[in-house]
Motif scaffolding. Sequence first.
Motif, PDB file in Angstrom:
ATOM      1  N   ILE A   1      29.259   2.222 -38.179  1.00  0.00           N
ATOM      2  CA  ILE A   1      29.412   3.865 -37.455  1.00  0.00           C
ATOM      3  C   ILE A   1      28.761   4.865 -38.082  1.00  0.00           C
ATOM      4  O   ILE A   1      28.856   4.996 -39.373  1.00  0.00           O
ATOM      5  CB  ILE A   1      31.010   3.823 -37.117  1.00  0.00           C
ATOM      6  N   TRP A   2      28.173   5.651 -37.479  1.00  0.00           N
ATOM      7  CA  TRP A   2      27.170   6.730 -38.193  1.00  0.00           C
ATOM      8  C   TRP A   2      28.440   7.664 -38.813  1.00  0.00           C
ATOM      9  O   TRP A   2      29.260   8.361 -38.030  1.00  0.00           O
ATOM     10  CB  TRP A   2      26.302   7.549 -37.109  1.00  0.00           C
TER      11      TRP A   2
ATOM     12  N   PRO B   1      34.818  -0.106 -38.605  1.00  0.00           N
ATOM     13  CA  PRO B   1      34.251   0.900 -37.538  1.00  0.00           C
ATOM     14  C   PRO B   1      35.266   1.486 -36.508  1.00  0.00           C
ATOM     15  O   PRO B   1      35.304   2.540 -36.281  1.00  0.00           O
ATOM     16  CB  PRO B   1      33.103   0.387 -36.771  1.00  0.00           C
ATOM     17  N   ALA B   2      36.163   0.589 -36.326  1.00  0.00           N
ATOM     18  CA  ALA B   2      37.156   0.986 -35.235  1.00  0.00           C
ATOM     19  C   ALA B   2      38.258   1.934 -35.966  1.00  0.00           C
ATOM     20  O   ALA B   2      38.759   2.649 -35.314  1.00  0.00           O
ATOM     21  CB  ALA B   2      38.004  -0.321 -34.642  1.00  0.00           C
TER      22      ALA B   2
ATOM     23  N   THR C   1      28.476   7.628 -33.857  1.00  0.00           N
ATOM     24  CA  THR C   1      27.639   6.624 -32.942  1.00  0.00           C
ATOM     25  C   THR C   1      27.686   5.161 -33.586  1.00  0.00           C
ATOM     26  O   THR C   1      27.928   5.050 -34.770  1.00  0.00           O
ATOM     27  CB  THR C   1      26.313   7.061 -32.861  1.00  0.00           C
ATOM     28  N   HIS C   2      28.029   4.202 -32.766  1.00  0.00           N
ATOM     29  CA  HIS C   2      28.096   2.922 -33.290  1.00  0.00           C
ATOM     30  C   HIS C   2      26.912   1.966 -33.018  1.00  0.00           C
ATOM     31  O   HIS C   2      26.388   1.953 -32.019  1.00  0.00           O
ATOM     32  CB  HIS C   2      29.333   2.104 -32.345  1.00  0.00           C
ATOM     33  N   SER C   3      26.898   0.891 -33.676  1.00  0.00           N
ATOM     34  CA  SER C   3      25.827  -0.113 -33.479  1.00  0.00           C
ATOM     35  C   SER C   3      26.490  -1.119 -34.567  1.00  0.00           C
ATOM     36  O   SER C   3      26.448  -1.145 -35.532  1.00  0.00           O
ATOM     37  CB  SER C   3      24.500   0.155 -33.908  1.00  0.00           C
ATOM     38  N   GLU C   4      26.617  -2.345 -33.663  1.00  0.00           N
ATOM     39  CA  GLU C   4      27.344  -3.547 -34.576  1.00  0.00           C
ATOM     40  C   GLU C   4      28.550  -3.204 -35.509  1.00  0.00           C
ATOM     41  O   GLU C   4      29.351  -2.523 -35.200  1.00  0.00           O
ATOM     42  CB  GLU C   4      26.143  -4.644 -34.898  1.00  0.00           C
ATOM     43  N   ASN C   5      28.182  -3.530 -36.779  1.00  0.00           N
ATOM     44  CA  ASN C   5      29.219  -3.475 -37.861  1.00  0.00           C
ATOM     45  C   ASN C   5      28.832  -2.135 -38.518  1.00  0.00           C
ATOM     46  O   ASN C   5      29.144  -1.834 -39.568  1.00  0.00           O
ATOM     47  CB  ASN C   5      29.225  -4.379 -39.146  1.00  0.00           C
TER      48      ASN C   5
ATOM     49  N   GLN D   1      36.852   5.260 -36.211  1.00  0.00           N
ATOM     50  CA  GLN D   1      36.773   5.719 -35.118  1.00  0.00           C
ATOM     51  C   GLN D   1      38.261   6.280 -34.755  1.00  0.00           C
ATOM     52  O   GLN D   1      38.348   7.644 -34.007  1.00  0.00           O
ATOM     53  CB  GLN D   1      36.429   4.663 -33.984  1.00  0.00           C
TER      54      GLN D   1
END
Length: 482
Positions: free
Chosen positions: A364-365, A334-335, A358-362, A338
């Motif tokens: 990324i949308w 995810p990072a 948009t992120h959530s835990e492991n 990003q």
Amino acid sequence: NGKLLNWEGETADVFSSIHTEVDGERKPTRLGSIPSLGEAEAVAAVDAAHQAYERGQGLWPTMKVADRISCMQTFVTKMKEKRELIVKLLMWEIGKNHPDSQKEFDRTVEYILDTIEDYKDMDRDSAKFHKEAGIHAHIRRGPLGVVLCLGPYNYPLNETFCLLIPALIMGNTAVFKPAKHGVLLITPLLEAFQESFPPGVVNILFGRGRAVATPIMKTGKVNVLALIGHSSSANALQALHPKQNRLRLVLGLEAKNPAIILPDADLDLAVAECIAGTLSFNGQRCTALKVIYVHENIAETFNRKFAQAVDALKFGLPWEERVSLTPLPEPSKPAYIQGLIDDAKAKGASILNEKGGTHSENFIWPAVLFPVTKDMEVYTEEQFGPVIPVLTFKHIDEPLDDMAESNYGQQVSLFGKEVKALAPLIDTLVNLVCRVNLNSSCQRGPDVYPFTGRKDSAVGTLSVHDALRSFSIRTFVASKDN
Ligand code: G3H
């Protein structure tokens, strides 16, 4: 649980991409542990494979074809008994959704059965006698030696076996290291391997890549490096072999497959295929569409429809109904995604879809980035994840020039109403890549079709039929007409 094969040494924990609550905190779920093998076990494994190839009790390379086939059939029968557990592990270890996890298992079984049938055909052909200039010959394909197999985390069962199975059936012996994510799912098969093949023929190593693969390559006892993954790993391993120029390579590497959308394309079809092409398994496929070129006349409509379709996808846990987007197995992904988004935005691109980034835990949308330019990292890197660069073009030469300049050459998707009539364009494309998909997304299968790439995308070919040839050499016994 670290007790595999009575291992008493160091172990390493295996975590899931899926978070669960532990002591009031949401964390990656610990699934179990595997032995952390090192140099001594790695060298012992390659020695065992070498011994089984050259002087093995089972005489694997010289065993009767029917007996080798029978070992493989025993293995596949035992493997089928483990379907439910392996499918569950695919979901937990790499976050692959349920239908795709089932497909990965079933496709692997089919691959093994098709390989057996193809091998029987090859063997029938080798029964023919040839006679040229008074020399009789019985030409057949023989093994190459010891194969080191390394598969990727996105197909930890299927693509590891697409290397291992053809290598074994041709009479080679093997050492294989399961992928970093998708390692536990090999454990239900340990007994099946042990009960189906003679000692030393298949050697499975758990441990960190560097800790086990480095000493193996340094022994010089590996004849074939078979790897599906990143070229940096392939290059590093190849360089360790004392006679690297003599090492046979079978490699499936990076790709940056483009979709080209012509002005007369059926946009609903193009959108549906680009969704599957860019985002199945969250874009973590070497065959994924990794850049979209849309003609400027239709860009606005395509972009709107595509962005809406991305946001309409369902995110969830792999076993939930109709889920397409799932947690990512690499904690750093995810990072990284990003970072690509930030770089593109700083250089003038926008995210077209509301949920993008948009992120959530492991997780990324997926972000649809537009307009992407060639100075952006998302254009140059193989993102292997949920971010989609979109560029416009005026003239078809623009995407063609980019493909010609690219280091990669696996596949392309071409969308347009009359594409079949565009013979010169298709001829150009097929000389830049190895597979041109008309009005459909890029993919590897069906597995009887050649799977390969030009430039830095592949070495060798991995269809059922071609893989048997990639892992063998033509040999013969000649006798004179006297
Ligand atoms: O990651 C590379 C795989 O070869 C992709 O295979 O197109 O069947 O998903 P696939």
